[in-house]
Scaffold this active site. Structure first.
Site, PDB file in Angstrom:
ATOM      1  N   THR A 128       0.820  -1.210   0.000  1.00  0.00           N
ATOM      2  CA  THR A 128       0.000   0.000   0.000  1.00  0.00           C
ATOM      3  C   THR A 128       0.855   1.260   0.000  1.00  0.00           C
ATOM      4  OG1 THR A 128      -1.514   1.321   1.360  1.00  0.00           O
ATOM      5  CG2 THR A 128      -0.136  -0.248   2.537  1.00  0.00           C
ATOM      6  N   ASP A 129       0.317   2.317  -0.600  1.00  0.00           N
ATOM      7  CA  ASP A 129       1.014   3.609  -0.566  1.00  0.00           C
ATOM      8  C   ASP A 129       0.998   4.228   0.832  1.00  0.00           C
ATOM      9  OD1 ASP A 129      -1.719   4.252  -0.461  1.00  0.00           O
ATOM     10  OD2 ASP A 129      -1.439   6.128  -1.570  1.00  0.00           O
ATOM     11  N   GLU A 130       0.172   3.678   1.736  1.00  0.00           N
ATOM     12  CA  GLU A 130       0.104   4.254   3.084  1.00  0.00           C
ATOM     13  C   GLU A 130       1.411   4.098   3.839  1.00  0.00           C
ATOM     14  OE1 GLU A 130      -3.265   3.706   5.565  1.00  0.00           O
ATOM     15  OE2 GLU A 130      -4.678   3.814   3.898  1.00  0.00           O
ATOM     16  N   TYR A 153      -2.077  -0.248  11.033  1.00  0.00           N
ATOM     17  CA  TYR A 153      -2.285  -0.944   9.750  1.00  0.00           C
ATOM     18  C   TYR A 153      -1.106  -0.720   8.816  1.00  0.00           C
ATOM     19  CZ  TYR A 153      -3.445  -1.266   4.852  1.00  0.00           C
ATOM     20  OH  TYR A 153      -3.363  -1.528   3.504  1.00  0.00           O
ATOM     21  N   LYS A 157       1.925  -3.191   7.263  1.00  0.00           N
ATOM     22  CA  LYS A 157       2.176  -3.419   5.825  1.00  0.00           C
ATOM     23  C   LYS A 157       3.630  -3.067   5.472  1.00  0.00           C
ATOM     24  CE  LYS A 157      -0.469  -4.424   2.942  1.00  0.00           C
ATOM     25  NZ  LYS A 157      -0.776  -5.763   2.369  1.00  0.00           N
ATOM     26  N   PRO A 208     -20.777   9.563   7.463  1.00  0.00           N
ATOM     27  CA  PRO A 208     -19.882  10.118   8.487  1.00  0.00           C
ATOM     28  C   PRO A 208     -18.559  10.613   7.897  1.00  0.00           C
ATOM     29  CG  PRO A 208     -19.855   7.717   8.559  1.00  0.00           C
ATOM     30  CD  PRO A 208     -20.814   8.086   7.470  1.00  0.00           C
ATOM     31  N   GLY A 281      -4.656  10.062  14.231  1.00  0.00           N
ATOM     32  CA  GLY A 281      -3.483  10.031  13.333  1.00  0.00           C
ATOM     33  C   GLY A 281      -3.853  10.122  11.867  1.00  0.00           C
TER      34      GLY A 281
END
Ligand code: DAU
Length: 347
Positions: A128-130, A153, A157, A208, A281
């Site tokens: 993931t790019d996260e 998370y 990764k 939301p 965060g």
């Protein structure tokens, strides 16, 4: 294309199932072994269209168990590792341990199984790019950028990527890593923003929207992502990392994406419920440089406005797919996440 046996982990999830359907459709020489534990987001209905194919096999297997992986790993040519805990909001609670167990432990176990039983196979870690963390505009990190994951998370990764690459360096295995931006499209579990907002709007529930909706994600249609993976399996180099992203121009904030969904449904903005503090965060912006994979000949082919429209239509037409999902475990998570004593921004 030469015949190949492709082991897919997490092939009943959103991205994994798209990949399984696409691979069987496009590569007549491919056999797929889909290993999935069928935890909450793994859904056999996602692969119903291929389950009768003679080139498709499914087994309920826990990717953390090397012994259970052995009989599958020893007969494969390629492993594409999707199986993961993937929802950021679930990783910010006491549930974070399952992210470490599945994402780190699972990646280690399947690599170790490959090292022991099928060291000639090719392994693609779907990342993931996260892992790059919050990216200030107008930057777009390339594959050499520092990893600064923000959530449990994305940290899990990042660890998984490192483990995968360490098996290439230490054991000489054929390993590559892809890092993709936010996916959207049919069959996405309705906890992620786009399917959550579409299905909530269809049910007349509030949307939301976190933290003012100013955040930016680089939305990529899931089929574009799967085409990138297909290309990397054939043309990616061992030991290398490849970013995959839409590079949307102009970039879209969450509030803008929300409005696009509402426009498609002809709903008013009043169903948006601004929420604060539900994502500790919270990263403001993600973006990646995709020059490296574009040099191999990949580019995203699907337009975002059309993609959102098609996705909204898909959820409108497939209520029997998502309505049963929004009960039981989902309900418990939803109430815990959105029913929290969080401050509602009335401004
Ligand atoms: O960037 C790739 C990543 O994209 C993947 O690695 C993750 O597995 C995937 O979950 C996704 O992560 P995000 O956290 O960006 O996706 P999510 O759909 O949860 O949130 C997208 C944005 O929408 C984010 O800024 C938070 C916001 N949001 C999300 C939810 C669930 C809301 O405003 N309200 C919500 O209820």
């Amino acid at each position: 294309m030469a015949d190949r046996r492709v082991l897919v982990t997490g092939g009943c999830g959103f991205i994994g199932s798209c990949f399984v359907r696409m691979l069987l459709d496009r590569d007549p020489g491919a056999e797929v072994m889909n290993l999935d534990l069928l935890t909450y987001a793994g859904n056999p209905a996602n692969v119903a269209s291929v389950e009768r194919s003679s080139r498709y096999t499914f087994a309920r297997v826990d990717v953390r168990e090397i012994a259970s992986l052995k009989p599958w790993v020893e007969q494969c040519d390629v492993i594409v590792h999707f199986a993961a805990e993937s929802h950021v909001d679930r990783s910010t609670s006491e549930n974070a341990g399952s992210f470490v167990e599945t994402n780190v432990g699972g990646t280690f176990a399947i690599l170790e199984a490959m090292r022991r039983y099928q060291p000639e196979a090719r392994f693609l870690q779907v990342g993931t790019d996260e892992v790059y963390g919050d990216v200030e505009a107008p930057q777009a990190p390339d594959e050499m950028a520092l990893l600064r994951p923000s959530s449990p998370y994305s940290a899990s990764k990042a660890a998984a990527d490192h483990i995968a690459l360490s098996f290439e360096r230490t054991h000489g295995l054929d390993v590559l890593v892809s890092r993709c931006t936010n996916n959207y499209g049919p069959y996405q579990y309705p906890e992620k923003m786009i399917p959550l907002f579409i299905t909530n709007a269809l049910e007349g529930l509030p949307l939301p929207l976190y933290d003012g909706g100013t955040q930016i994600r680089d939305w990529l249609r899931v089929e574009d992502h799967c085409e990138a993976i297909l290309l990397l399996l054939d043309s990616g180099a061992s030991g290398e990392v490849y970013n995959v992203g839409a590079n949307q121009e102009p970039e879209k904030t969450n509030a803008e994406v929300t409005q696009m969904i509402l426009d498609c449904l002809g709903h008013s903005e009043s169903v948006v419920e601004p929420r604060l503090g539900l994502r500790p965060g919270h990263d403001q912006r993600y973006a990646v440089s995709t020059e490296k994979i574009r040099a191999l000949g990949w580019k995203p082919r699907r337009d975002f406005s059309e993609g959102i429209e098609e996705t909204v239509r898909w959820y409108s037409d497939h209520r029997t797919w998502w309505m049963p999902l929004k009960s039981g475990e989902y309900r418990a998570f939803y109430d815990a996440q959105y029913g929290r004593a969080a401050e509602i921004d009335k401004v």
